[in-house]
Design a protein around this motif. Structure first.
Motif, short mmCIF file in Angstrom:
data_model
loop_
_atom_site.label_atom_id
_atom_site.label_comp_id
_atom_site.label_asym_id
_atom_site.label_seq_id
_atom_site.Cartn_x
_atom_site.Cartn_y
_atom_site.Cartn_z
N LEU A 118 6.46 -16.35 -23.45
CA LEU A 118 6.76 -16.76 -24.79
C LEU A 118 7.52 -15.70 -25.34
CD1 LEU A 118 7.07 -19.11 -26.91
CD2 LEU A 118 5.11 -17.72 -28.02
N ALA A 151 11.08 -13.71 -23.05
CA ALA A 151 12.25 -13.27 -23.46
C ALA A 151 13.47 -13.32 -22.50
CB ALA A 151 12.08 -11.82 -24.06
N VAL A 152 13.15 -13.10 -21.39
CA VAL A 152 14.01 -13.18 -20.29
C VAL A 152 14.73 -14.49 -19.89
CG1 VAL A 152 12.50 -14.00 -18.12
CG2 VAL A 152 14.13 -11.93 -18.09
N ALA A 170 11.86 -6.20 -27.46
CA ALA A 170 10.78 -6.41 -26.80
C ALA A 170 9.45 -5.98 -27.24
CB ALA A 170 11.08 -6.77 -25.40
N PHE A 171 9.61 -4.62 -27.31
CA PHE A 171 8.27 -3.65 -27.36
C PHE A 171 8.04 -3.03 -28.94
CE2 PHE A 171 8.99 -3.60 -22.96
CZ PHE A 171 7.82 -3.71 -22.51
N LYS A 226 3.93 -9.14 -24.24
CA LYS A 226 3.59 -7.76 -24.10
C LYS A 226 2.37 -7.33 -25.01
CE LYS A 226 7.75 -7.61 -22.45
NZ LYS A 226 7.69 -7.66 -20.82
N PHE A 269 16.07 -1.61 -18.71
CA PHE A 269 15.65 -2.96 -18.35
C PHE A 269 16.89 -3.50 -17.35
CE2 PHE A 269 14.29 -7.40 -19.24
CZ PHE A 269 13.17 -7.46 -18.17
N SER A 283 9.92 -10.60 -27.37
CA SER A 283 9.13 -10.78 -26.41
C SER A 283 7.52 -11.06 -27.12
CB SER A 283 8.89 -10.01 -25.26
OG SER A 283 7.89 -10.49 -24.48
C1 LIG Z 1 12.63 -4.57 -22.42
C2 LIG Z 1 12.40 -5.99 -21.82
N1 LIG Z 1 12.80 -6.95 -22.30
C3 LIG Z 1 12.58 -7.99 -22.19
C4 LIG Z 1 11.48 -8.40 -21.16
C5 LIG Z 1 11.01 -9.87 -20.84
O1 LIG Z 1 9.73 -10.24 -21.48
P1 LIG Z 1 9.20 -11.75 -21.23
O2 LIG Z 1 7.89 -11.52 -20.56
O3 LIG Z 1 8.83 -12.16 -22.56
O4 LIG Z 1 9.96 -12.50 -20.45
C6 LIG Z 1 10.80 -7.21 -20.34
C7 LIG Z 1 9.75 -7.63 -19.61
O5 LIG Z 1 9.19 -6.70 -18.78
C8 LIG Z 1 11.36 -5.98 -20.90
O6 LIG Z 1 10.71 -4.99 -20.50
#
Ligand SMILES: Cc1ncc(COP(=O)(O)O)c(C=O)c1O
Length: 364
Positions: A231, A87-88, A191-192, A222, A110, A219
């Motif tokens: 991914l 996601a990042v 993401a969660f 996780k 975050f 994301s």
């Molecule tokens: C709130 C949040 N968004 C996005 C991400 C990024 O996730 P990814 O591992 O898919 O890049 C994280 C990673 O810790 C996160 O905590």
């Protein structure tokens, strides 16, 4: 210990922990990264392995099959879906396209939203979430801050990290409506959200695909336990997806990730088991914290934020690390300090080690 060290800024840096404290990775109880310990599901492992046989080919540069699978899951057109190397990657691409002047970020949250915005030259305004309100966001305050006209973008997370707190639906609606009316763009990070049984009702993916100025981020690292593979995906108006795609280096999402993602989206039994297990273990952990005199957030994710007036993470760290237990030091989150720790939901045998360590520290 310096808070700017890499393992303080993100959880899960077991490589740095090992360097500092020794021990082998298999013996670590890593509560610092919010990864589902039940995964990856077997079908995802099998898909990854099969895709490794194809690594002599380039992956699909347009990620068609994966994007179509995401689109089917959410009932949106596939040109409203973008895949990312985690996601990042999409957070950084989004900032590169939107180039905000000043963003509104809730604190604590975050930190990558503001990091990516700053890289693009933006300034950041923080709006504090309060421990006395259990860090529950207040839609009215956020909508007022948007209406004030001082920012051109807002970053929100549902649920938020490091608190795990969900937005109340009506209040999130109020914020999105105000942002739309004021011409303020919104990054909504889900993401969660897959840890919530209400994921489909709560997600704004459908809305993002149809509207200007709303980007919904997801994301897969996780829930499906593939942070090392990377991914993520996002949903937005097709024009925004095209602009982001043009900026990224070709083939940034590799073949095994795409295969894993397609397999993961079919894993409904795994999803159900995870949600039930996470809710049970989260309640158990929250109760243990309560017994030790810690406050906890009403988290709906696979982690908890806990705090106690006389707790000091600087004193706790070496003590826990000696037991192979790693937690998230929260000092790098805006608005939090040494009284806070964030822990992922982990199996009972790891919980025993965590709480034995905390008990020795708090009662010793
Ligand atoms: C709130 C949040 N968004 C996005 C991400 C990024 O996730 P990814 O591992 O898919 O890049 C994280 C990673 O810790 C996160 O905590």
């Amino acid at each position: 210990m310096d808070v700017t060290e890499t393992f303080m800024v993100h959880g899960g840096n077991v490589w740095a922990y090992r360097e500092q404290w020794g021990g082998d990775l298999s013996g670590m109880a890593d509560f610092s990264a919010n990864i589902n310990p039940l995964g990856p599901p077997d079908a995802v492992r099998a898909a990854m392995r099969a895709a490794l046989e194809e690594v002599h080919r380039y992956p699909d540069p347009r990620q068609e099959r994966f994007r179509r699978r995401v689109a089917e899951t959410w009932g949106v057109p596939s040109d409203a879906v973008i895949a990312g190397n985690g996601a990042v990657e999409l957070i950084f691409l989004l900032m590169a396209v939107w180039r905000p002047r000043k963003i509104l970020a809730l604190a604590p949250s975050f930190t990558e939203y503001e990091e990516a915005a700053r890289v693009m030259g933006a300034r950041v305004r923080h709006l504090a979430l309060r421990p006395e309100n259990a860090f529950v966001p207040d839609g009215q305050t956020v909508a007022d801050a948007i209406r004030a006209g001082d920012v051109d973008m807002v970053a929100l997370a549902n649920p938020n990290n490091p608190t795990g707190v969900l937005w109340r639906s009506e209040e999130l609606d109020e914020v999105l409506t105000e942002a739309h009316r004021s011409g303020v763009r919104v990054l909504l990070d889900e993401a969660f959200l897959d840890f919530s049984p209400d994921e489909h009702r709560l997600s704004r993916i459908g809305q993002a695909a149809k509207s200007e100025g709303l980007f919904v981020l997801r994301s897969m690292t996780k829930f499906y336990s593939i942070p090392g593979l990377r991914l993520g995906y996002g949903a937005a108006a097709p024009e925004l997806v095209r602009c982001m795609d043009r900026l990224r280096p070709p083939w940034s999402v590799n073949g095994p990730s795409l295969a894993a993602g397609i397999a993961a989206l079919g894993e409904t039994a795994f999803a159900r088991t995870t949600r039930t297990w996470v809710a049970e273990q989260r309640n158990r952990m929250a109760e243990e914290f309560r017994r030790l005199g810690f406050d906890r957030t009403p988290s709906r994710a696979n982690f908890l934020l806990a705090w106690r007036e006389d707790f000091d993470i600087r004193r706790a760290w070496p003590h826990l690390a000696a037991r192979g237990v790693f937690v998230r030091d929260c000092r790098s989150f805006v608005g939090l300090d040494e009284r806070f720790l964030r822990v992922a939901v982990r199996p009972e045998q790891d919980q025993k080690r965590l709480f034995a360590g905390l008990r020795a520290l708090c009662t010793g």
